[in-house]
Enzyme design. Structure first.
Site, PDB file in Angstrom:
ATOM      1  N   ASP A  11      58.927  35.271  34.905  1.00 43.21           N
ATOM      2  CA  ASP A  11      57.817  36.082  35.419  1.00 43.21           C
ATOM      3  C   ASP A  11      56.663  35.186  35.828  1.00 43.21           C
ATOM      4  OD1 ASP A  11      56.122  38.448  35.907  1.00 43.21           O
ATOM      5  OD2 ASP A  11      54.999  37.613  34.239  1.00 43.21           O
TER       6      ASP A  11
ATOM      7  N   HIS B  82      48.300  46.203  28.172  1.00 43.93           N
ATOM      8  CA  HIS B  82      48.334  45.440  29.420  1.00 43.93           C
ATOM      9  C   HIS B  82      47.782  46.299  30.551  1.00 43.93           C
ATOM     10  CE1 HIS B  82      49.955  41.775  31.325  1.00 43.93           C
ATOM     11  NE2 HIS B  82      50.023  42.525  32.421  1.00 43.93           N
TER      12      HIS B  82
ATOM     13  N   LYS C 277      57.246  40.747  30.166  1.00 44.25           N
ATOM     14  CA  LYS C 277      56.300  40.036  29.286  1.00 44.25           C
ATOM     15  C   LYS C 277      56.080  40.811  27.997  1.00 44.25           C
ATOM     16  CE  LYS C 277      52.911  39.750  32.304  1.00 44.25           C
ATOM     17  NZ  LYS C 277      52.836  39.494  33.726  1.00 44.25           N
TER      18      LYS C 277
ATOM     19  N   ARG D 292      54.512  35.492  44.099  1.00 48.26           N
ATOM     20  CA  ARG D 292      54.162  36.768  44.757  1.00 48.26           C
ATOM     21  C   ARG D 292      52.726  36.778  45.238  1.00 48.26           C
ATOM     22  NH1 ARG D 292      54.820  40.518  40.054  1.00 48.26           N
ATOM     23  NH2 ARG D 292      53.784  42.021  41.374  1.00 48.26           N
TER      24      ARG D 292
ATOM     25  N   SER E 240      57.584  42.773  35.989  1.00 47.17           N
ATOM     26  CA  SER E 240      56.692  41.695  35.559  1.00 47.17           C
ATOM     27  C   SER E 240      56.005  42.073  34.240  1.00 47.17           C
ATOM     28  CB  SER E 240      55.645  41.451  36.661  1.00 47.17           C
ATOM     29  OG  SER E 240      54.548  40.729  36.169  1.00 47.17           O
TER      30      SER E 240
END
Ligand code: URA
Length: 434
Positions: free
Chosen positions: A161, A82, A187, A168, A183
């Site tokens: 999330d 990620h 995930k 956000r 966040s």
């Protein structure tokens, strides 16, 4: 318990309990807390921060807001990757097929663009037919059959999330350490991989503007990973200028396809091989980082990685004729050159400014319900350390609205700075946090 008290507590810089954090996450996910109340709490967290215990509780509450995937049937070690977000960051699109082509399973859930940063899901959806929202069963089946699937975050995985992330984005609360750490890790924990490799971006075009904060974020995520029994390694990458040459969804897919064919810019090659080498290591397929980098380059040369990307696109319903012939992608109506008015060596190319220009052109979202324009964006011809003469083309703006295109040209001038002295190329990898 009520949300007003929780908002007031964080507004007054007090620590929230686990129960209060769980109450907020669960009730907001169910729709029992309004967007404006959630926005107030998120803003209070943004301003006043959270300690490590609160961040861990927020992460686990978001993880538990939906289903948790079990990927243990795929392989003993499943590695997920990620990015904390960047400008022109097409690393996942290039890297994941390479990893799959090495026989390491890739079950990847990616995000959409957030703020001035682009998102892998938006980029993949610019390939006609590519479906990023296939059911989970199909996602796992695809990984078992062809070794790879790349999809968006499904409704059932960390749904809290998904809601908080979108909120956000619209209230200028993205670049916050506890919010980013929770966040990403919620995930990743819910997505089921037992090993996590993170690309923690750092610089003007990242949420973490300096190395110190990027290291803190990486350490925070490593600790959350440890408590959730997931080995987590972060590669700190330089986001002071955009990655590669293109910014914008279709433009980035075309650059990713070129990279998979071996035509990579120096920064893409270095970032892809470094992150990839750690993915190979964590998957248990080789401890030697330098050897792993060679394995990656080998599968680019022998076209196994490119062919794996074709397989991925086809499996997810995409039209591979666009990949085989990227000329087929529809181009923006106006392609406007940005001509250098100064000479010298480029000393700065502000990735944040470039990211914002791309959003203004329509490549990203201003509001969460905005649709995006895949054709628009920027192709950079000159980057930091390049020598420029007056009249050279610095970049091309791809616009579907002439006025927006002309504004983008002017804005792009402000992203560049020049020096009379020679400038060295920036380091692309700033560190590793293991
Ligand atoms: N990527 C995420 O998934 N979440 C963030 O908050 C920032 C980047």
């Amino acid at each position: 318990m009520n949300i007003l008290d929780i908002i007031a507590k964080k507004r007054d810089k007090k620590e929230l309990t686990k129960e209060e954090i769980e109450f907020f996450v669960n009730e907001y996910t169910k729709g029992n807390i309004t967007d404006y109340q959630a926005a107030a709490l998120i803003m209070a967290i943004y301003i006043n921060g959270m300690n490590s215990r609160e961040t861990l509780d927020l992460t686990m509450a978001m993880t538990n807001s939906g289903e948790r995937l079990d990927l243990s049937t795929i392989a003993e070690n499943v590695v997920d990757k990620h990015s904390t977000g960047g400008v022109g960051d097409k690393v996942t699109i290039v890297l994941m097929p390479i990893i799959a082509s090495l026989g390491i399973p890739v079950a990847k859930m990616s995000g959409r663009g957030l703020g001035f940063t682009g998102g892998t899901v938006d980029k993949l959806e610019s390939i006609p037919g590519y479906n990023t929202s296939i059911p989970i069963e199909e996602f796992i089946r695809n990984v078992k059959e062809i070794g790879i699937s790349v999809i968006g975050q499904t409704m059932n995985l960390a749904p809290a999330d998904k809601k908080i992330y979108a909120l956000r984005d619209t209230i200028s609360c993205v670049d916050s350490m506890p919010l980013i750490a929770s966040s990403i890790m919620s995930k990743k924990i819910a997505a089921g991989a037992n090993k996590i490799v993170l690309e923690v971006t750092c610089g003007d075009g990242a949420f973490m503007k300096n190395k110190e904060n990027a290291i803190k974020l990486a350490e925070e995520m490593r600790e959350i990973g440890k408590l959730a029994n997931k080995e987590t390694v972060s590669i700190l990458t330089n986001m002071s200028e955009p990655i590669g040459k293109t910014i914008g969804n279709t433009l980035e897919i075309i650059e990713a396809v070129e990279a998979l064919k071996g035509n990579m810019t120096e920064d893409i090659e270095l970032i892809v091989t470094t992150i990839g080498a750690y993915i190979i290591k964590l998957s248990g397929n080789g401890d030697n980082i330098e050897e792993n980098k060679l394995k990656i380059m080998e599968n680019i040369k022998n076209e196994k990685a490119y062919n794996k990307f074709l397989e991925l696109v086809e499996k997810q319903g995409g039209d591979i004729s666009f990949i085989e012939n990227t000329e087929k992608f529809k181009k923006a109506k106006y392609i406007i050159p940005v001509i250098a008015k100064k000479e010298g060596y480029i000393s700065k190319l502000n990735a944040l400014t470039v990211g914002k220009i791309s959003v203004n052109l329509g490549a990203g979202r201003m509001k969460k319900e905005d649709t995006i324009d895949n054709e628009v964006g920027i192709v950079l011809n000159k980057k930091i350390a390049d020598k420029v003469s007056v009249g050279d083309v610095l970049a091309h703006i791809y616009a579907n609205n002439e006025e927006k295109g002309n504004i983008a040209v002017e804005d792009l001038y402000s992203a560049y700075e020049f020096s009379n002295e020679k400038v060295s190329k920036p380091d692309h990898i700033l560190g590793i946090v293991e």
